[in-house]
Scaffold this active site. Structure first.
Site, PDB file in Angstrom:
ATOM      1  N   CYS A   1       1.382   7.731 -14.426  1.00  0.00           N
ATOM      2  CA  CYS A   1       1.071   9.069 -13.938  1.00  0.00           C
ATOM      3  C   CYS A   1       0.069   9.703 -14.909  1.00  0.00           C
ATOM      4  CB  CYS A   1       2.330   9.917 -13.845  1.00  0.00           C
ATOM      5  SG  CYS A   1       3.098  10.274 -15.459  1.00  0.00           S
TER       6      CYS A   1
ATOM      7  N   GLU B   1       6.730   4.160 -19.622  1.00  0.00           N
ATOM      8  CA  GLU B   1       5.628   4.143 -20.587  1.00  0.00           C
ATOM      9  C   GLU B   1       5.965   4.978 -21.820  1.00  0.00           C
ATOM     10  OE1 GLU B   1       3.791   4.032 -16.388  1.00  0.00           O
ATOM     11  OE2 GLU B   1       5.447   5.020 -17.408  1.00  0.00           O
TER      12      GLU B   1
ATOM     13  N   GLU C   1       0.833  -1.202   0.000  1.00  0.00           N
ATOM     14  CA  GLU C   1       0.000   0.000   0.000  1.00  0.00           C
ATOM     15  C   GLU C   1       0.869   1.253   0.000  1.00  0.00           C
ATOM     16  OE1 GLU C   1      -3.521   2.157   2.652  1.00  0.00           O
ATOM     17  OE2 GLU C   1      -2.579   0.297   3.341  1.00  0.00           O
TER      18      GLU C   1
ATOM     19  N   HIS D   1      10.062   8.265 -18.169  1.00  0.00           N
ATOM     20  CA  HIS D   1       9.051   7.317 -17.746  1.00  0.00           C
ATOM     21  C   HIS D   1       9.059   6.131 -18.688  1.00  0.00           C
ATOM     22  CE1 HIS D   1       6.475  10.402 -15.294  1.00  0.00           C
ATOM     23  NE2 HIS D   1       7.740  10.338 -14.911  1.00  0.00           N
TER      24      HIS D   1
ATOM     25  N   CYS E   1       1.537  10.207 -18.529  1.00  0.00           N
ATOM     26  CA  CYS E   1       1.667   8.951 -19.273  1.00  0.00           C
ATOM     27  C   CYS E   1       0.302   8.369 -19.617  1.00  0.00           C
ATOM     28  CB  CYS E   1       2.487   7.945 -18.480  1.00  0.00           C
ATOM     29  SG  CYS E   1       4.243   8.335 -18.397  1.00  0.00           S
TER      30      CYS E   1
END
Length: 222
Positions: A125, A97, A59, A95, A128
């Site tokens: 994010c 992605e 988490e 990033h 992205c």
């Protein structure tokens, strides 16, 4: 859910612990603008220690400041071709992605159809996510399914809106099940040379955390 994790060592975070102190000091003195604006690590299999830390579906993702993206690219046609590999963020400006769209996607032909599957340590994010939506709208020959270990900033309204747009554009987004982690372990993680492949060992709260994130994603995409 799992307790908040302790800060990782450099090794867990994908950085060597035993680097020479002098070299480390030099690196720390570098300002962000001195770093390469876009540097991505690529390969076919990632080290096991990176997988165990970065993909863990906790988490609280304390210290997990990189994104690992494992991909399977299937070319549809008379002779189907499958390629796979992984991309890893190296600096904050890069990033994984975006790296896929800038380095892997250009190799795809507009006349062919492609099924793409990503196994990513965390969801994208906002920037992205918007790029994913834009790419799917422009390239009708692409089918993209994204399996994520964790949700990134899922409580943020802008992030939620971006994920919904991805879904509307045809992206299949879901949380990685324990079986998906095992698949990544078997197909994308390095095994020690000369040793038999080690079986995937699930962490204690893997199922509980999967259910937690699955519920959150369902609430966002409803």
């Amino acid at each position: 859910m799992a307790e908040k994790q302790e800060e990782p060592s450099n090794t867990q975070n994908g950085e060597p612990d035993n680097a020479e102190e002098g070299e480390e000091k030099k690196k720390k003195k570098l300002k962000r603008e001195d770093l390469p604006p876009f540097e991505i690590v690529t390969g076919e299999r990632l080290p096991a220690i990176f997988f165990k830390f970065q993909f863990r579906n906790v988490e609280y993702s304390s210290g997990r400041n990189k994104t690992f993206l494992c991909y399977v690219l299937e070319t549809q046609g008379k002779e189907s071709v499958t390629s796979r590999g992984y991309l890893e963020d190296e600096h904050a400006a890069a990033h994984a992605e975006m790296a896929f769209f800038n380095t892997i996607l250009p190799k795809c032909e507009s006349s062919l159809r492609y099924n793409i599957t990503w196994y990513v340590s965390s969801s994208p994010c906002v920037t992205c996510a918007d790029r994913i939506t834009e790419t799917l709208k422009k390239n009708k020959n692409l089918r993209l399914a994204i399996m994520v270990g964790r949700l990134f900033m899922w409580e943020d309204p802008e992030m939620q809106a971006a994920l919904k747009k991805m879904k509307s554009a045809g992206c299949k987004l879901r949380i990685m099940k324990p079986q998906d982690f095992e698949y990544v372990w078997q197909n994308f993680v390095e095994q020690e040379e000369g040793e038999e492949a080690k079986a995937f060992v699930p962490w204690e709260d893997i199922q509980e955390n999967f259910q937690y994130y699955e519920e959150k994603l369902a609430e966002i995409l409803h």
